[in-house]
Design a protein around this motif. Structure first.
Motif, PDB file in Angstrom:
ATOM      1  N   ALA A  14      42.792  18.267  39.811  1.00 31.01           N
ATOM      2  CA  ALA A  14      43.846  17.550  39.095  1.00 31.01           C
ATOM      3  C   ALA A  14      43.518  16.068  39.054  1.00 31.01           C
ATOM      4  CB  ALA A  14      45.199  17.765  39.793  1.00 31.01           C
ATOM      5  N   ALA A  15      44.112  15.390  38.085  1.00 24.89           N
ATOM      6  CA  ALA A  15      44.042  13.930  38.021  1.00 24.89           C
ATOM      7  C   ALA A  15      45.465  13.409  37.968  1.00 24.89           C
ATOM      8  CB  ALA A  15      43.263  13.470  36.796  1.00 24.89           C
ATOM      9  N   VAL A  16      45.728  12.355  38.724  1.00 24.26           N
ATOM     10  CA  VAL A  16      47.014  11.667  38.656  1.00 24.26           C
ATOM     11  C   VAL A  16      46.744  10.279  38.081  1.00 24.26           C
ATOM     12  CG1 VAL A  16      48.996  10.783  39.930  1.00 24.26           C
ATOM     13  CG2 VAL A  16      47.942  12.954  40.623  1.00 24.26           C
ATOM     14  N   LEU A  17      47.460   9.942  37.018  1.00 22.21           N
ATOM     15  CA  LEU A  17      47.290   8.649  36.347  1.00 22.21           C
ATOM     16  C   LEU A  17      48.387   7.719  36.838  1.00 22.21           C
ATOM     17  CD1 LEU A  17      46.769   9.977  32.686  1.00 22.21           C
ATOM     18  CD2 LEU A  17      45.061   9.777  34.519  1.00 22.21           C
ATOM     19  N   GLY A  18      47.984   6.693  37.588  1.00 28.66           N
ATOM     20  CA  GLY A  18      48.959   5.755  38.128  1.00 28.66           C
ATOM     21  C   GLY A  18      49.022   5.864  39.639  1.00 28.66           C
ATOM     22  N   ALA A  19      48.569   4.806  40.325  1.00 30.45           N
ATOM     23  CA  ALA A  19      48.492   4.826  41.786  1.00 30.45           C
ATOM     24  C   ALA A  19      49.631   4.056  42.433  1.00 30.45           C
ATOM     25  CB  ALA A  19      47.139   4.275  42.241  1.00 30.45           C
ATOM     26  N   GLY A  20      50.773   3.994  41.727  1.00 26.01           N
ATOM     27  CA  GLY A  20      51.967   3.424  42.345  1.00 26.01           C
ATOM     28  C   GLY A  20      52.484   4.358  43.435  1.00 26.01           C
ATOM     29  N   VAL A  21      53.636   4.028  43.997  1.00 24.19           N
ATOM     30  CA  VAL A  21      54.182   4.816  45.116  1.00 24.19           C
ATOM     31  C   VAL A  21      54.280   6.294  44.738  1.00 24.19           C
ATOM     32  CG1 VAL A  21      56.221   5.167  46.559  1.00 24.19           C
ATOM     33  CG2 VAL A  21      55.446   2.867  46.070  1.00 24.19           C
ATOM     34  N   MET A  22      54.816   6.578  43.562  1.00 21.62           N
ATOM     35  CA  MET A  22      55.039   7.971  43.174  1.00 21.62           C
ATOM     36  C   MET A  22      53.717   8.681  42.868  1.00 21.62           C
ATOM     37  SD  MET A  22      57.734   9.642  43.224  1.00 21.62           S
ATOM     38  CE  MET A  22      58.214  11.269  42.725  1.00 21.62           C
ATOM     39  N   GLY A  23      52.867   8.045  42.059  1.00 18.91           N
ATOM     40  CA  GLY A  23      51.595   8.678  41.707  1.00 18.91           C
ATOM     41  C   GLY A  23      50.735   8.964  42.922  1.00 18.91           C
ATOM     42  N   ALA A  24      50.643   7.991  43.830  1.00 13.78           N
ATOM     43  CA  ALA A  24      49.822   8.171  45.026  1.00 13.78           C
ATOM     44  C   ALA A  24      50.352   9.310  45.885  1.00 13.78           C
ATOM     45  CB  ALA A  24      49.776   6.871  45.829  1.00 13.78           C
ATOM     46  N   GLN A  25      51.689   9.413  45.998  1.00 10.76           N
ATOM     47  CA  GLN A  25      52.253  10.474  46.828  1.00 10.76           C
ATOM     48  C   GLN A  25      52.122  11.855  46.174  1.00 10.76           C
ATOM     49  OE1 GLN A  25      55.677   9.729  49.501  1.00 10.76           O
ATOM     50  NE2 GLN A  25      56.047   7.946  48.208  1.00 10.76           N
ATOM     51  N   ILE A  26      52.168  11.913  44.840  1.00 14.47           N
ATOM     52  CA  ILE A  26      51.896  13.187  44.152  1.00 14.47           C
ATOM     53  C   ILE A  26      50.446  13.600  44.421  1.00 14.47           C
ATOM     54  CG2 ILE A  26      51.650  14.294  41.895  1.00 14.47           C
ATOM     55  CD1 ILE A  26      54.059  12.546  40.969  1.00 14.47           C
ATOM     56  N   THR A  39      46.685  17.157  47.248  1.00 14.27           N
ATOM     57  CA  THR A  39      45.596  17.255  48.224  1.00 14.27           C
ATOM     58  C   THR A  39      46.025  18.097  49.424  1.00 14.27           C
ATOM     59  OG1 THR A  39      44.800  15.101  47.495  1.00 14.27           O
ATOM     60  CG2 THR A  39      43.960  15.886  49.602  1.00 14.27           C
ATOM     61  N   ASN A  40      47.261  17.922  49.877  1.00 16.93           N
ATOM     62  CA  ASN A  40      47.792  18.783  50.947  1.00 16.93           C
ATOM     63  C   ASN A  40      47.675  20.259  50.577  1.00 16.93           C
ATOM     64  OD1 ASN A  40      48.677  16.539  52.441  1.00 16.93           O
ATOM     65  ND2 ASN A  40      50.776  16.650  51.674  1.00 16.93           N
ATOM     66  N   ALA A  41      47.850  20.547  49.273  1.00 20.83           N
ATOM     67  CA  ALA A  41      47.832  21.931  48.789  1.00 20.83           C
ATOM     68  C   ALA A  41      46.418  22.454  48.529  1.00 20.83           C
ATOM     69  CB  ALA A  41      48.674  22.038  47.520  1.00 20.83           C
ATOM     70  N   GLY A  42      45.416  21.626  48.835  1.00 14.12           N
ATOM     71  CA  GLY A  42      44.032  22.074  48.671  1.00 14.12           C
ATOM     72  C   GLY A  42      43.468  21.889  47.275  1.00 14.12           C
ATOM     73  N   VAL A  43      44.151  21.075  46.447  1.00 17.10           N
ATOM     74  CA  VAL A  43      43.680  20.817  45.082  1.00 17.10           C
ATOM     75  C   VAL A  43      42.852  19.530  45.095  1.00 17.10           C
ATOM     76  CG1 VAL A  43      44.394  20.341  42.702  1.00 17.10           C
ATOM     77  CG2 VAL A  43      45.734  21.919  44.124  1.00 17.10           C
ATOM     78  N   GLU A  44      41.624  19.599  44.592  1.00 21.34           N
ATOM     79  CA  GLU A  44      40.798  18.392  44.480  1.00 21.34           C
ATOM     80  C   GLU A  44      41.498  17.438  43.513  1.00 21.34           C
ATOM     81  OE1 GLU A  44      36.254  16.975  43.323  1.00 21.34           O
ATOM     82  OE2 GLU A  44      36.843  19.054  43.009  1.00 21.34           O
ATOM     83  N   THR A  45      41.707  16.184  43.928  1.00 19.10           N
ATOM     84  CA  THR A  45      42.544  15.273  43.141  1.00 19.10           C
ATOM     85  C   THR A  45      41.877  13.916  42.950  1.00 19.10           C
ATOM     86  OG1 THR A  45      44.528  16.378  43.987  1.00 19.10           O
ATOM     87  CG2 THR A  45      44.836  14.217  42.986  1.00 19.10           C
ATOM     88  N   VAL A  46      41.889  13.449  41.695  1.00 21.80           N
ATOM     89  CA  VAL A  46      41.397  12.116  41.331  1.00 21.80           C
ATOM     90  C   VAL A  46      42.609  11.235  41.058  1.00 21.80           C
ATOM     91  CG1 VAL A  46      39.878  10.813  39.781  1.00 21.80           C
ATOM     92  CG2 VAL A  46      39.453  13.256  40.166  1.00 21.80           C
ATOM     93  N   LEU A  47      42.651  10.056  41.675  1.00 23.08           N
ATOM     94  CA  LEU A  47      43.766   9.125  41.486  1.00 23.08           C
ATOM     95  C   LEU A  47      43.289   7.921  40.681  1.00 23.08           C
ATOM     96  CD1 LEU A  47      46.716   8.312  42.101  1.00 23.08           C
ATOM     97  CD2 LEU A  47      45.883   7.277  44.225  1.00 23.08           C
ATOM     98  N   PHE A  48      43.837   7.766  39.477  1.00 21.93           N
ATOM     99  CA  PHE A  48      43.433   6.697  38.557  1.00 21.93           C
ATOM    100  C   PHE A  48      44.405   5.532  38.598  1.00 21.93           C
ATOM    101  CE2 PHE A  48      41.018  10.045  36.472  1.00 21.93           C
ATOM    102  CZ  PHE A  48      39.983   9.385  35.812  1.00 21.93           C
ATOM    103  N   ASP A  49      43.873   4.342  38.374  1.00 24.81           N
ATOM    104  CA  ASP A  49      44.716   3.197  38.034  1.00 24.81           C
ATOM    105  C   ASP A  49      43.870   2.222  37.221  1.00 24.81           C
ATOM    106  OD1 ASP A  49      46.735   0.973  38.108  1.00 24.81           O
ATOM    107  OD2 ASP A  49      47.711   2.357  39.487  1.00 24.81           O
ATOM    108  N   LEU A  50      44.480   1.108  36.840  1.00 28.37           N
ATOM    109  CA  LEU A  50      43.773   0.083  36.075  1.00 28.37           C
ATOM    110  C   LEU A  50      42.595  -0.455  36.880  1.00 28.37           C
ATOM    111  CD1 LEU A  50      46.936  -1.849  34.879  1.00 28.37           C
ATOM    112  CD2 LEU A  50      45.452  -0.447  33.441  1.00 28.37           C
ATOM    113  N   PRO A  51      41.556  -0.952  36.220  1.00 31.21           N
ATOM    114  CA  PRO A  51      40.465  -1.596  36.954  1.00 31.21           C
ATOM    115  C   PRO A  51      40.954  -2.879  37.617  1.00 31.21           C
ATOM    116  CG  PRO A  51      40.171  -1.856  34.576  1.00 31.21           C
ATOM    117  CD  PRO A  51      41.328  -0.930  34.762  1.00 31.21           C
ATOM    118  N   ALA A  52      40.546  -3.084  38.865  1.00 28.38           N
ATOM    119  CA  ALA A  52      40.944  -4.300  39.591  1.00 28.38           C
ATOM    120  C   ALA A  52      40.201  -5.501  39.025  1.00 28.38           C
ATOM    121  CB  ALA A  52      40.631  -4.129  41.072  1.00 28.38           C
ATOM    122  N   LYS A  53      40.866  -6.654  39.032  1.00 32.62           N
ATOM    123  CA  LYS A  53      40.237  -7.874  38.513  1.00 32.62           C
ATOM    124  C   LYS A  53      39.229  -8.452  39.495  1.00 32.62           C
ATOM    125  CE  LYS A  53      43.859  -9.312  35.299  1.00 32.62           C
ATOM    126  NZ  LYS A  53      44.767  -8.173  35.368  1.00 32.62           N
TER     127      LYS A  53
END
Length: 208
Positions: A16-28, A33-47
């Motif tokens: 799975a991919a989660v778009l948005g690494a805010g509080v909610m996105g990161a916790q999803i 990941t707790n459920a054993g699903v490989e997960t990519v966490l996206f956010d904007l590129p850092a400056k």
């Protein structure tokens, strides 16, 4: 004669991919990941610093939150940090994309246009919006993706709140809804309510 594959065959969700690494996105991302699903966490590129710095910081922060979003702090290392400049190719082998960015229709629509060319032909795309029109969001997608788009609303904190709302659009394939419901109940351990696309859906309207 072999039967043609159905949409539901795409819902063996291994990555799975989660778009948005805010509080909610990161916790999803943590709970997938707790459920054993490989997960990519996206956010904007850092400056400054590493380009995936925003996602990296969010993953590190998961270890400090209370109640703990991770079943084991070591699971943080399994979440793959990513940014939209360098890593959109990750989306080609993802089975489920959950968008969890800020509640701004224009930002969400811009993001869908950016990711659409990179998402596989079978992946399900879902928005974790808590109140924006799912049908309105679907209209920003290429026509061939609209039947694979739905709302999926986790409550905060996602690991501990049992209910998840699934909000189909007028065009969402029934097999997508059934497959997503099966994944959320069986793999992720949630109770699923199918909600209509009305303002704030069920949970926020009746105060669950």
């Amino acid at each position: 004669m072999t039967a043609a594959p159905t949409t539901s065959s795409a819902l063996r969700i291994r990555k799975a991919a989660v778009l948005g690494a805010g509080v909610m996105g990161a916790q999803i991302a943590a709970h997938l990941t707790n459920a054993g699903v490989e997960t990519v966490l996206f956010d904007l590129p850092a400056k400054e610093g590493p380009k995936s710095g925003i996602a990296l910081k969010a993953i590190e922060n998961l270890k400090k939150l209370s109640p703990a979003p991770l079943a084991d702090k070591n699971l943080a290392a399994a979440i793959i940090p990513a940014n939209y400049d360098e890593h959109l190719d990750h989306l080609k082998d993802v089975d489920l994309v959950i968008e969890a960015i800020a509640e701004r229709m224009d930002w969400k629509l811009d993001l869908y246009k950016k990711i659409a060319p990179h998402v596989s032909a079978t992946a399900v795309l879902a928005s974790n919006t808590s109140g924006l029109s799912i049908n309105g969001l679907a209209e920003a997608l290429p026509e061939e993706m609209r039947h694979r788009f739905t709302g999926v609303h986790f409550f905060n904190p996602p690991r501990y709140m049992h209910l998840v709302e699934v909000i189909p659009t007028r065009l969402t394939d029934a097999a997508v809804v059934e497959g997503l419901e099966a994944f959320l109940t069986t793999t992720v351990g949630k109770g699923v309510v199918i909600a209509k696309d009305t303002p704030n859906f069920i949970g926020n309207r009746i105060g669950v």
